[in-house]
Design an enzyme around this catalytic site. Sequence first.
Site, PDB file in Angstrom:
ATOM      1  N   GLU A 128      18.050 -10.765  18.283  1.00 27.92           N
ATOM      2  CA  GLU A 128      19.103 -10.707  19.289  1.00 27.92           C
ATOM      3  C   GLU A 128      18.784  -9.526  20.232  1.00 27.92           C
ATOM      4  OE1 GLU A 128      21.981 -12.215  20.546  1.00 27.92           O
ATOM      5  OE2 GLU A 128      21.815 -10.447  21.809  1.00 27.92           O
ATOM      6  N   CYS A 137      19.897 -21.312  12.570  1.00 27.87           N
ATOM      7  CA  CYS A 137      18.746 -20.592  13.122  1.00 27.87           C
ATOM      8  C   CYS A 137      17.881 -19.960  12.031  1.00 27.87           C
ATOM      9  CB  CYS A 137      19.231 -19.515  14.081  1.00 27.87           C
ATOM     10  SG  CYS A 137      17.899 -18.441  14.662  1.00 27.87           S
ATOM     11  N   CYS A 161       7.946 -16.894  25.778  1.00 24.22           N
ATOM     12  CA  CYS A 161       9.156 -16.593  25.012  1.00 24.22           C
ATOM     13  C   CYS A 161       8.817 -15.447  24.050  1.00 24.22           C
ATOM     14  CB  CYS A 161       9.550 -17.856  24.247  1.00 24.22           C
ATOM     15  SG  CYS A 161      10.939 -17.623  23.143  1.00 24.22           S
ATOM     16  N   CYS A 186      16.865 -11.378  12.266  1.00 23.43           N
ATOM     17  CA  CYS A 186      18.066 -11.207  13.084  1.00 23.43           C
ATOM     18  C   CYS A 186      19.258 -11.041  12.161  1.00 23.43           C
ATOM     19  CB  CYS A 186      18.268 -12.420  13.988  1.00 23.43           C
ATOM     20  SG  CYS A 186      19.695 -12.242  15.094  1.00 23.43           S
ATOM     21  N   SER A 206      18.498 -13.961  26.555  1.00 18.33           N
ATOM     22  CA  SER A 206      19.438 -14.858  25.883  1.00 18.33           C
ATOM     23  C   SER A 206      20.183 -14.088  24.795  1.00 18.33           C
ATOM     24  CB  SER A 206      18.662 -16.022  25.250  1.00 18.33           C
ATOM     25  OG  SER A 206      19.523 -16.835  24.481  1.00 18.33           O
ATOM     26  N   GLU A 261       6.955 -13.831  16.296  1.00 17.51           N
ATOM     27  CA  GLU A 261       6.243 -14.844  17.056  1.00 17.51           C
ATOM     28  C   GLU A 261       6.527 -14.738  18.537  1.00 17.51           C
ATOM     29  OE1 GLU A 261       6.868 -16.534  12.991  1.00 17.51           O
ATOM     30  OE2 GLU A 261       8.104 -15.494  14.431  1.00 17.51           O
ATOM     31  N   CYS A 313      12.613 -23.866  19.216  1.00 19.31           N
ATOM     32  CA  CYS A 313      13.683 -22.899  18.961  1.00 19.31           C
ATOM     33  C   CYS A 313      14.097 -22.856  17.505  1.00 19.31           C
ATOM     34  CB  CYS A 313      14.944 -23.285  19.723  1.00 19.31           C
ATOM     35  SG  CYS A 313      14.733 -23.321  21.461  1.00 19.31           S
ATOM     36  N   SER A 328      24.262 -18.096  24.332  1.00 22.33           N
ATOM     37  CA  SER A 328      24.261 -19.103  23.280  1.00 22.33           C
ATOM     38  C   SER A 328      25.719 -19.381  22.916  1.00 22.33           C
ATOM     39  CB  SER A 328      23.504 -18.578  22.053  1.00 22.33           C
ATOM     40  OG  SER A 328      22.156 -18.388  22.387  1.00 22.33           O
ATOM     41  N   LEU A 329      26.226 -20.472  23.438  1.00 20.48           N
ATOM     42  CA  LEU A 329      27.660 -20.727  23.273  1.00 20.48           C
ATOM     43  C   LEU A 329      27.908 -21.614  22.044  1.00 20.48           C
ATOM     44  CD1 LEU A 329      30.138 -19.822  24.896  1.00 20.48           C
ATOM     45  CD2 LEU A 329      30.112 -22.052  26.009  1.00 20.48           C
ATOM     46  N   HIS A 330      27.341 -22.794  22.074  1.00 20.59           N
ATOM     47  CA  HIS A 330      27.300 -23.702  20.915  1.00 20.59           C
ATOM     48  C   HIS A 330      28.659 -24.255  20.472  1.00 20.59           C
ATOM     49  CE1 HIS A 330      23.295 -22.238  20.940  1.00 20.59           C
ATOM     50  NE2 HIS A 330      23.494 -21.166  20.205  1.00 20.59           N
ATOM     51  N   CYS A 370      23.414 -16.869  12.551  1.00 17.48           N
ATOM     52  CA  CYS A 370      23.841 -18.200  13.014  1.00 17.48           C
ATOM     53  C   CYS A 370      23.290 -19.246  12.038  1.00 17.48           C
ATOM     54  CB  CYS A 370      23.332 -18.465  14.424  1.00 17.48           C
ATOM     55  SG  CYS A 370      23.844 -17.194  15.592  1.00 17.48           S
TER      56      CYS A 370
END
Length: 395
Positions: free
Chosen positions: A204, A161, A147, A154, A235, A90, A378, A259-261, A158
């Site tokens: 990624e 996600c 985007c 991926c 990112s 996408e 997202c 992307s820390l989170h 995570c």
Amino acid sequence: MVPPLARTPEEWVSALKGLGGRAFHARQVFRWVQGRSVLDARRMTDLPTGLRDKLCALELERTIEVAQERRATDDTRKLLVRLRDGATVETVLIPGVTGPKGRLPSPVALEDSSGTFDAMEQGDGDDDEPEALGESDAHPLVRVTQCISTQVGCAQGCVFCASGVAGLKRNLGADEIVAQVLMGRARLDPSERLTNVVYMGMGEPLANYEATERSLRILTHPEGLALSCRRITVSTSGLVPEIGRLGQDFGGKIGLAISLHAADDETRTRLMPINKKYPLATLMDALRAYPLPPRRRITIEYTLVAGKNDTPNEARRLVKLLRGLPVKVNLIPMNPIEASPLGPPELAGVLSFQRILCDAGYSCFIRRRRGDDVAAACGQLALLGAKPKVRVKRD
Ligand code: SAH
Ligand code: SF4
């Protein structure tokens, strides 16, 4: 052989030789394709007809095709893109908010009715670039951020996600990455201009480094779309060696989002398995070493997941962790995904998390959900195109 949509003008020179073209045709072809998003060679009117016919046989326009387009009530458009092998990814077109002369108001002016902010598409207010040509008071231009995706699925896994849940099917080629932008741009409304590109779709980007790097070269090429590096953001979940490579290859000019989170290793590893390989101390070293130009900042993305990383203590830990780094923080209340029971905190929790960061002196924005009604927000991208292969642990 580099695929056509990923070729530099120099690479077109040798490719066209084989088709009977002359060296100067290379620049013309590159300009048609990358500068004007014209993929149908019959429309490349300044080329000899024989060469046009041979270019037609390359079927440039079939690199990818838009299988479906959905427009959300906020005008965000999600394009479901089918690749030559039938796999789907996408890409999302996100119109910004325009003010007089198409200039975007400063991020703090973007408070919406629910008290949240949107800082994704217009940069961080450091941006002093001149306006795009053609903007006028009578017809303000709408700036659009696109985007884009870099992988089918991926591998990083995570837990919050949808792309991670889908697992990795394959890398995209540089031509497939570039083609998303060409297709997206060709579908803009007349009042819209593509001004920013973010590598925040499926996949990624730094795990597909060569293709990502080449696509960046093409999108920023002065004779193509000529996007400025500062208008592009890559990112990453934190692939340390490739963060170093990106910094070196582009002199730190490409915008970097991390992307820390989480601000401690235990929490981060629970949310993002990549943290086992590159724990926070290593990641922070890589961020300090990124050769940022003056006045630029690294974007820290922090997806807030209820009960996992959203307490005031965690906000304070984040304040400490980021001290001394030129950053802005984007808080993203988690968008629910079908494969997981995890979800966002209440708005009050999000706002108090933000308050702690703001009080400590950070620019901290809450990313408004865009295109929610077409699942373009997202982490929701993968579920429409592919069935998840693995289920996340429900802890
Ligand atoms: N793989 C890259 C880029 C794509 S993900 C990365 O991880 O940075 C883009 C952003 O969306 C990341 O910050 C990611 O953590 C976030 N994201 C993924 N799933 C999400 C979800 N369900 N809700 C909110 N943010 C999500
Ligand atoms: Fe991959 Fe990024 Fe999703 Fe993590 S958040 S699974 S790195 S796309």
